[in-house]
Structures are given as structure tokens and as C-alpha cells.
Enzyme design. Sequence first.
Site, PDB file in Angstrom:
ATOM      1  N   ARG A 118       0.807  -1.245   0.000  1.00 31.22           N
ATOM      2  CA  ARG A 118       0.000   0.000   0.000  1.00 31.22           C
ATOM      3  C   ARG A 118       0.827   1.276   0.000  1.00 31.22           C
ATOM      4  NH1 ARG A 118      -3.206  -2.950   3.806  1.00 31.22           N
ATOM      5  NH2 ARG A 118      -4.824  -4.047   2.649  1.00 31.22           N
ATOM      6  N   LYS A 140       3.593  11.300 -11.660  1.00 26.46           N
ATOM      7  CA  LYS A 140       2.723  10.444 -12.482  1.00 26.46           C
ATOM      8  C   LYS A 140       3.431   9.105 -12.663  1.00 26.46           C
ATOM      9  CE  LYS A 140      -0.031  13.617 -15.250  1.00 26.46           C
ATOM     10  NZ  LYS A 140      -0.344  14.088 -16.622  1.00 26.46           N
ATOM     11  N   GLU A 182      10.265  17.077 -25.259  1.00 20.16           N
ATOM     12  CA  GLU A 182       9.645  17.550 -24.010  1.00 20.16           C
ATOM     13  C   GLU A 182      10.295  18.852 -23.537  1.00 20.16           C
ATOM     14  OE1 GLU A 182       6.929  16.109 -23.174  1.00 20.16           O
ATOM     15  OE2 GLU A 182       7.073  13.914 -23.195  1.00 20.16           O
ATOM     16  N   LYS A 224       8.342  22.545 -14.879  1.00 18.43           N
ATOM     17  CA  LYS A 224       7.511  21.399 -14.468  1.00 18.43           C
ATOM     18  C   LYS A 224       7.149  21.503 -12.990  1.00 18.43           C
ATOM     19  CE  LYS A 224       5.950  16.977 -14.873  1.00 18.43           C
ATOM     20  NZ  LYS A 224       5.993  15.704 -15.553  1.00 18.43           N
ATOM     21  N   GLU A 234      -3.790  17.403 -11.864  1.00 21.14           N
ATOM     22  CA  GLU A 234      -4.259  17.737 -13.212  1.00 21.14           C
ATOM     23  C   GLU A 234      -5.753  18.056 -13.274  1.00 21.14           C
ATOM     24  OE1 GLU A 234      -2.164  15.747 -16.423  1.00 21.14           O
ATOM     25  OE2 GLU A 234      -4.027  15.706 -17.555  1.00 21.14           O
ATOM     26  N   ARG A 238      -2.044  21.655 -15.260  1.00 23.16           N
ATOM     27  CA  ARG A 238      -1.085  20.571 -15.522  1.00 23.16           C
ATOM     28  C   ARG A 238      -1.336  19.906 -16.880  1.00 23.16           C
ATOM     29  NH1 ARG A 238       1.555  15.932 -11.586  1.00 23.16           N
ATOM     30  NH2 ARG A 238       2.773  14.975 -13.255  1.00 23.16           N
ATOM     31  N   ASN A 242       0.721  18.406 -21.578  1.00 28.15           N
ATOM     32  CA  ASN A 242       0.467  17.362 -22.563  1.00 28.15           C
ATOM     33  C   ASN A 242       0.296  17.912 -23.975  1.00 28.15           C
ATOM     34  OD1 ASN A 242       0.616  15.024 -20.968  1.00 28.15           O
ATOM     35  ND2 ASN A 242      -1.356  15.539 -20.056  1.00 28.15           N
ATOM     36  N   HIS A 245       0.525  15.582 -26.924  1.00 26.13           N
ATOM     37  CA  HIS A 245       0.479  14.202 -26.417  1.00 26.13           C
ATOM     38  C   HIS A 245      -0.779  13.453 -26.860  1.00 26.13           C
ATOM     39  CE1 HIS A 245       3.860  15.562 -24.088  1.00 26.13           C
ATOM     40  NE2 HIS A 245       3.935  14.470 -23.371  1.00 26.13           N
ATOM     41  N   HIS A 249       0.041  10.188 -28.344  1.00 26.37           N
ATOM     42  CA  HIS A 249      -0.366   8.899 -27.760  1.00 26.37           C
ATOM     43  C   HIS A 249      -1.103   8.056 -28.796  1.00 26.37           C
ATOM     44  CE1 HIS A 249      -0.194  10.360 -23.278  1.00 26.37           C
ATOM     45  NE2 HIS A 249       0.993  10.043 -23.759  1.00 26.37           N
ATOM     46  N   HIS A 262       8.324   7.611 -27.459  1.00 26.00           N
ATOM     47  CA  HIS A 262       7.349   8.552 -26.911  1.00 26.00           C
ATOM     48  C   HIS A 262       7.652   9.992 -27.372  1.00 26.00           C
ATOM     49  CE1 HIS A 262       4.609  10.481 -24.105  1.00 26.00           C
ATOM     50  NE2 HIS A 262       5.613  11.203 -23.634  1.00 26.00           N
TER      51      HIS A 262
HETATM   52  P1  NAD Z   1      12.885   4.752 -21.935  1.00 27.73           P
HETATM   53  O1  NAD Z   1      12.692   4.681 -20.490  1.00 27.73           O
HETATM   54  O2  NAD Z   1      12.373   3.624 -22.774  1.00 27.73           O
HETATM   55  O3  NAD Z   1      14.436   4.965 -22.238  1.00 27.73           O
HETATM   56  C1  NAD Z   1      14.853   5.070 -23.563  1.00 27.73           C
HETATM   57  C2  NAD Z   1      15.989   4.078 -23.891  1.00 27.73           C
HETATM   58  O4  NAD Z   1      17.211   4.578 -23.390  1.00 27.73           O
HETATM   59  C3  NAD Z   1      15.806   2.698 -23.297  1.00 27.73           C
HETATM   60  O5  NAD Z   1      16.276   1.752 -24.207  1.00 27.73           O
HETATM   61  C4  NAD Z   1      16.707   2.753 -22.067  1.00 27.73           C
HETATM   62  O6  NAD Z   1      17.141   1.486 -21.655  1.00 27.73           O
HETATM   63  C5  NAD Z   1      17.848   3.577 -22.590  1.00 27.73           C
HETATM   64  N1  NAD Z   1      18.626   4.299 -21.607  1.00 27.73           N
HETATM   65  C6  NAD Z   1      18.177   4.945 -20.510  1.00 27.73           C
HETATM   66  N2  NAD Z   1      19.165   5.647 -19.953  1.00 27.73           N
HETATM   67  C7  NAD Z   1      20.274   5.427 -20.693  1.00 27.73           C
HETATM   68  C8  NAD Z   1      21.601   5.892 -20.632  1.00 27.73           C
HETATM   69  N3  NAD Z   1      21.980   6.792 -19.718  1.00 27.73           N
HETATM   70  N4  NAD Z   1      22.487   5.436 -21.535  1.00 27.73           N
HETATM   71  C9  NAD Z   1      22.109   4.574 -22.504  1.00 27.73           C
HETATM   72  N5  NAD Z   1      20.837   4.137 -22.647  1.00 27.73           N
HETATM   73  C10 NAD Z   1      19.943   4.554 -21.739  1.00 27.73           C
HETATM   74  O7  NAD Z   1      12.223   6.075 -22.553  1.00 27.73           O
HETATM   75  P2  NAD Z   1      12.106   7.585 -22.024  1.00 27.73           P
HETATM   76  O8  NAD Z   1      12.069   8.400 -23.245  1.00 27.73           O
HETATM   77  O9  NAD Z   1      13.081   7.873 -20.971  1.00 27.73           O
HETATM   78  O10 NAD Z   1      10.679   7.611 -21.323  1.00 27.73           O
HETATM   79  C11 NAD Z   1       9.504   7.401 -22.059  1.00 27.73           C
HETATM   80  C12 NAD Z   1       8.426   6.967 -21.109  1.00 27.73           C
HETATM   81  O11 NAD Z   1       8.187   8.001 -20.164  1.00 27.73           O
HETATM   82  C13 NAD Z   1       7.110   6.688 -21.780  1.00 27.73           C
HETATM   83  O12 NAD Z   1       6.576   5.490 -21.289  1.00 27.73           O
HETATM   84  C14 NAD Z   1       6.238   7.850 -21.385  1.00 27.73           C
HETATM   85  O13 NAD Z   1       4.877   7.513 -21.348  1.00 27.73           O
HETATM   86  C15 NAD Z   1       6.788   8.181 -20.030  1.00 27.73           C
HETATM   87  N6  NAD Z   1       6.547   9.560 -19.606  1.00 27.73           N
HETATM   88  C16 NAD Z   1       6.057   9.752 -18.352  1.00 27.73           C
HETATM   89  C17 NAD Z   1       5.863  11.032 -17.888  1.00 27.73           C
HETATM   90  C18 NAD Z   1       5.400  11.246 -16.480  1.00 27.73           C
HETATM   91  O14 NAD Z   1       5.077  12.384 -16.134  1.00 27.73           O
HETATM   92  N7  NAD Z   1       5.393  10.233 -15.646  1.00 27.73           N
HETATM   93  C19 NAD Z   1       6.168  12.132 -18.701  1.00 27.73           C
HETATM   94  C20 NAD Z   1       6.681  11.902 -19.971  1.00 27.73           C
HETATM   95  C21 NAD Z   1       6.871  10.606 -20.410  1.00 27.73           C
HETATM   96  N1  GLY Z   2       4.115  14.716 -18.561  1.00 30.41           N
HETATM   97  C1  GLY Z   2       2.899  15.340 -18.181  1.00 30.41           C
HETATM   98  C2  GLY Z   2       2.715  15.507 -16.713  1.00 30.41           C
HETATM   99  O1  GLY Z   2       3.546  15.159 -15.927  1.00 30.41           O
HETATM  100  O2  GLY Z   2       1.715  16.003 -16.313  1.00 30.41           O
END
Ligand code: NAD
Ligand code: GLY
Length: 367
Positions: A118, A140, A182, A224, A234, A238, A242, A245, A249, A262
Site C-alpha cells: 500500500r 505520475k 519535451e 515542471k 491535473e 497541468r 500534454n 500528447h 499517444h 514517446h
Molecule cells: P525509456 O525509459 O524507454 O528509455 C529510452 C531508452 O534509453 C531505453 O532503451 C533505455 O534502456 C535507454 N537508456 C536509458 N538511460 C540510458 C543511458 N543513460 N544510456 C544509454 N541508454 C539509456 O524512454 P524515455 O524516453 O526515458 O521515457 C519514455 C516513457 O516516459 C514513456 O513510457 C512515457 O509515457 C513516459 N513519460 C512519463 C511522464 C510522467 O510524467 N510520468 C512524462 C513523460 C513521459
Molecule cells: N508529462 C505530463 C505531466 O507530468 O503532467
Amino acid sequence: MQTLKVDLGERSYPIYIGEGLLDQTSLLAPHIAGRKVAVVSNATVAPLYLDRLTQTLGAYSVVPVVLPDGEAFKNWETLQTIFDAMLTARLDRRVTVIALGGGVIGDMAGFAAACYQRGVDFIQVPTTLLSQVDSSVGGKTGINHPLGKNMVGAFYQPQAVLIDTTTLATLPPRELSAGLAEVIKYGFICDEPFLGWLEDNVDALRAVDQAALTVAIARSCEAKARVVGADERESGVRATLNLGHTFGHAIETHMGYGVWLHGEAVGAGTVMALEMSMRLGWITQAERDRGIRLLQRAGLPVVPPAEMTPADFLEHMAIDKKVLDGSLRLVLLRSMGEAVITADYPHDVLQATLEADYRAIVAGLEV
Ligand code: NAD
Ligand code: GLY
């Protein structure tokens, strides 16, 4: 090192930004309550940085949880393997989960922390540009569903975010560009002067210049943190984070998770949001073109996938989290540097945006 703060009352936390922070025990220790830590990472990042982080955490018992790499694994099955590993190691509620990786790891490890017994503490150690400027901040967390991106999850804030900018040295260029989508977003939605800085520095950013990256990361995290501090869950502003997005998406879901990154989907989706804002008369054609050029210089796709029809977009967009009572709210630009979320637009403008010939628009950009 710079320290920023996400101001959320008793759930406030610091964002540390600097070079070599992975080695600094004194930054992590104050945020770890118990003696045990579960470090969630993946098969790509763990060989690069897990040993270093484990050394930094020398005073703690570290349980590594190494997941397969990729957006396609951001799902229930992989989440379950995190719980399997934590329960097998008999981790109790004093455990701190540390997410070591990009946004996929951060979102999944954060959701695991929100659910495990939890809710246990967690710390974000983001290693992609995208996760350093966006996903690690704001709480998030979640996973994808075959029918829609990030459809299952929780708002769950970390204890701290530790950004070691030197980890970007190993990031593939395509991933760096995805992160720039971003970064550029903050310029469009709330920081018009930042667009000028980005135009001057985009080449340095793509060349992994540490000084330029530090400026971009700090300015993005400031924006941010400000938005999240004003609207954690949101209910309003907030949602402007997006921009691009909803279109993006739809691209990610339609093409299959991981086929378009992404950030790449957000890049093309942002072009569509610029196009629609122009069609509504809110920004000029010159402003749209300026935006497209910057996204293009960042190495991002600026044309949606040729195989996606307007009907494909509408089908996926109908499941977006910004749909309220059946009406689709979109994030659009009222002007450069000012985003709005609105369902108050003529449907034929959306239809025309989906039908626009982006290849021709990009071909017609003045050099
Ligand atoms: P990811 O986590 O898939 O990383 C991209 C690639 O880079 C992967 O292959 C990873 O293994 C590799 N990698 C990571 N760090 C590395 C490094 N230092 N050196 C070499 N390789 C490395 O992708 P991302 O772009 O980081 O994140 C995308 C995700 O984030 C999506 O799922 C998206 O929905 C999510 N997201 C969430 C929020 C939020 O607010 N929570 C906001 C934006 C995006
Ligand atoms: N990436 C959008 C948010 O965090 O709200």
C-alpha cells in the site's frame, strides 16, 4: 550542483541536478528511511550504472530488480515481476524503491512503490533526457494498456529526484532527440523566450554539451515543478504539459508501443497541435513554421505516420485521459508561450488538422 524544489506541502521534495551525482551518498541518504533499497532498472541501464549506484549505497542492503528494456514491457506482467522480486527478498514497508533508468523504469518503479504493501518510499534517478526534464518530476506513475497509453496508474510523489547529467553521455542520439521534444514543449506552453535560447543551443544539446544540457534540464524542471506545484492532480493547468500528447499517444498506440519513441510521437503530435492552433487563428503561419523548424532541428519526426488515417487518430484519441463526459479536450496554443486546454473548437478544424498534408507543409518551409 543545483537544487530545485517541488512544492507540495508535506510531500515536497528536492530535484538535484549536476555532474557525477550518482556517486554522492550524502544526497541519497537523507531520503532513505530504512536499511533496504530495491533498485529497479533494466537490461540496458543496469550494466552501465547499477554497480556505481550500488557502491554509493554501500551502507544499505541493495536488491537489484532488472527488467527487460522497452516501452513494450511497461505492462502488468513486468510490474508483477517487480513485486515477485521484492516479496522474494522479504522487503518490508521500510524499503525504498529507487528507479534507475528512463521514463519507462521511472513510471513502472513509481507505480510499484505506490502499490507495494500500500505504498513505500521511492526515489527517481532518471538517466534519459526525457526522464530528467519531465517524467521523473511530478509523481505520475503507471503502465500502458493495449487499448491506451498510461491508462493504469497513480499519482505518487518521490522522496527526491537525483539527476546526474553525465549519464546522458551514453544515451543514443535518437533518445536524446526524443527528450528534446519535451524540453521544447516548455517553450511552447509557458516560456516563449526559452524557444530563442533553444534555437541558439539545439546543436550543442544534440552534441551532449554538459553546460547546455544543464541549463535546459534546470529550466525544464523549474517549469515542471511550478506547474505541478500549482495543480498536482491535473484538474487544470497541468494538462497543458500534454501539448502534442493526445495526437502523440494515438501514434504510439496505433503503431505499437516502442515503434515510435514517446518523444518522437510527441514531436509529430506537437506539429499537429501547432497546425490546429494556426487553423483556429491563434498563432500565425510564421509561428507554426518556426516551431516545426525547431522540432526538425532537434532531430524529431515532424510528419505523422503515413499509414495513419484521420479515423485512426479519432479512434485512439477517444480513449485519451483528457476526454471528459465524452468530449475530447485538446491542448493548443493560444499564442506562442501560452497553452490552453479546451473542448471548445469546431470539429471540422480538428478534422482538417488530421487531414492536413504535413509532408507538403514541411517541404514548403522556408530555409
Ligand atoms: P525509456 O525509459 O524507454 O528509455 C529510452 C531508452 O534509453 C531505453 O532503451 C533505455 O534502456 C535507454 N537508456 C536509458 N538511460 C540510458 C543511458 N543513460 N544510456 C544509454 N541508454 C539509456 O524512454 P524515455 O524516453 O526515458 O521515457 C519514455 C516513457 O516516459 C514513456 O513510457 C512515457 O509515457 C513516459 N513519460 C512519463 C511522464 C510522467 O510524467 N510520468 C512524462 C513523460 C513521459
Ligand atoms: N508529462 C505530463 C505531466 O507530468 O503532467
